[in-house]
Design an enzyme around this catalytic site. Sequence first.
Site, PDB file in Angstrom:
ATOM      1  N   LYS A 113      33.469  34.602 -18.869  1.00 54.91           N
ATOM      2  CA  LYS A 113      32.771  36.393 -18.043  1.00 54.91           C
ATOM      3  C   LYS A 113      31.270  36.696 -18.479  1.00 54.91           C
ATOM      4  O   LYS A 113      30.998  36.622 -17.947  1.00 54.91           O
ATOM      5  CB  LYS A 113      33.788  37.300 -17.583  1.00 54.91           C
ATOM      6  CG  LYS A 113      35.173  37.122 -17.413  1.00 54.91           C
ATOM      7  CD  LYS A 113      35.342  37.605 -15.695  1.00 54.91           C
ATOM      8  CE  LYS A 113      36.715  36.967 -15.169  1.00 54.91           C
ATOM      9  NZ  LYS A 113      37.597  36.410 -15.316  1.00 54.91           N
TER      10      LYS A 113
HETATM   11  C1  LIG Z   1      37.894  35.052 -15.069  1.00 53.67           C
HETATM   12  C2  LIG Z   1      38.811  34.024 -15.640  1.00 53.67           C
HETATM   13  C3  LIG Z   1      39.809  32.355 -15.086  1.00 53.67           C
HETATM   14  C4  LIG Z   1      38.832  32.556 -13.964  1.00 53.67           C
HETATM   15  O1  LIG Z   1      37.799  32.420 -13.126  1.00 53.67           O
HETATM   16  P1  LIG Z   1      37.791  32.718 -12.066  1.00 53.67           P
HETATM   17  O2  LIG Z   1      36.062  32.721 -11.409  1.00 53.67           O
HETATM   18  O3  LIG Z   1      38.196  33.769 -11.126  1.00 53.67           O
HETATM   19  O4  LIG Z   1      38.169  31.374 -10.873  1.00 53.67           O
HETATM   20  C5  LIG Z   1      39.667  31.692 -15.771  1.00 53.67           C
HETATM   21  N1  LIG Z   1      39.827  32.203 -17.519  1.00 53.67           N
HETATM   22  C6  LIG Z   1      39.333  32.847 -18.032  1.00 53.67           C
HETATM   23  C7  LIG Z   1      40.195  33.170 -19.846  1.00 53.67           C
HETATM   24  C8  LIG Z   1      38.877  33.911 -17.173  1.00 53.67           C
HETATM   25  O5  LIG Z   1      39.058  35.321 -17.947  1.00 53.67           O
END
Ligand SMILES: *Cc1c(COP(=O)(O)O)cnc(C)c1O
Length: 470
Positions: A113
């Site tokens: 993120k």
């Molecule tokens: C948010 C997240 C995901 C999922 O990503 P999306 O964009 O919601 O599909 C996968 N792995 C981690 C570690 C995350 O923080």
Amino acid sequence: MNYISTRGDNTTKRFCDILLEGLAPDGGLYLPEKYPQVDAVTLKRWSTLRYDELAYEILSLFIDDIPPEDLKDIVKNTYTKEVFGTEEITPVKSLTQNLYIEELSNGPTLAFKDMALQLLGNLFEYELKRKGKILNILGATSGDTGSAAEYAMRGKSGISVFMLSPKDRMSPFQQAQMYSLQDENIHNIVIEGVFDDCQDMVKAVSNDLDFKQKYNIGTVNSINWARIVAQVVYYFYGYFQVTKGTLSPVNFAVPSGNFGNICAGHVARMMGLPIKHLILATNENDVLDEFFKTGTYRVRKGGETYETSSPSMDISKASNFERFVFDLLGRDGERTKDLFGAGLSKNGGFTLSPEDFNKIKEYGFISGKSTHTDRLNTIKNIWEKYNRLIDTHTADAMKVALEYNYREVPTIVLETAQPAKFAETIEEAVGISPEVPEKLRELENLPKKFIIMPVNVEKIKNYIEEKALK
Ligand SMILES: *Cc1c(COP(=O)(O)O)cnc(C)c1O
């Protein structure tokens, strides 16, 4: 570049108009009017660029209302070695022939993120200053998103963050990560309740439109278009690391929850990046795997949403998924509105016609799911074969990638978090605990800054009134 809504409202907007917004007024999501096309000559030229240079090239195709020099500075100050730990920002590592991992997890919170939110923090600060405005961000978190948002917004002028988190429900590591921030503009509010209580209170405050307006309350949610476009960059970057300018096809395997990460892969592919398959992986919460296998999208009820060992993918519906369906339906806003508007809450989902379902092939998606046992086996297998620890989310993607014949086409598995964040499961899988990166080793001993509050909307409002930027 103009932006339109997925639900048919064709009032066009520019990038900075939608930067600080969530949903479009008709309830849809924003998408560019058309995807910029990147030809072979451009791909070749881009293939040797540094991460921030490439990010600038891609972002400037989508952002034409920030002066180029300013955009260049913003991007350059975002994707640095200081913030992301390496010159490459998202290094690609080869495990064996045609199997790669792209590390999206070297940012401040050790999860992907950061890739988008670090840029968002700088874009927000720039745009608020330009407009002479301020923003008080209000959010609820059960762990990762909240800390990534706080690390993106800490110390930014014109922005403060009020983040609600449930008391005693987050891992000690997550608590340490969030509550150790001492920045004056970061307000951690620990709620004596569960995550849903936190989320309900955020909604209650946001639904008070007078209050919202008076205190310039906003959010950083997963449907923000700027987050998606920031993520497009690492698909190109990873592609170039693997193909070295040859322009041959690759696959990407993506651990998916809200469909944000893989949506960026879809955008990259629509722009002309030679992606053969977008391999979507879910955990036990398999809303999306079910859709790509059957054409039925069925939103899960609360009780059907499982708590798993890849918790950032524990979702009951995928907030960015509407963007893909809009493209799949030939960008028919009326039909998208029928499926995702009132109909979705009334029917709890929809089923595509066989003709529409057949079209999915043209978009390169294939899917699979992974369970806790699969996760343990995959982590163990990758550790024993390649001497590399992967986290639980990455393991979900790896499991599904390995089910396909990855040796035919290079397959890049996106690493979305570092194993240190999910030490318990790693220990269960391989019997050793992952190394905690140095910059975080001291975290749990730092002083913590937070305030504890009951589940009481008025008290939260009073607190915001007192502390908000005005
Ligand atoms: C948010 C997240 C995901 C999922 O990503 P999306 O964009 O919601 O599909 C996968 N792995 C981690 C570690 C995350 O923080």
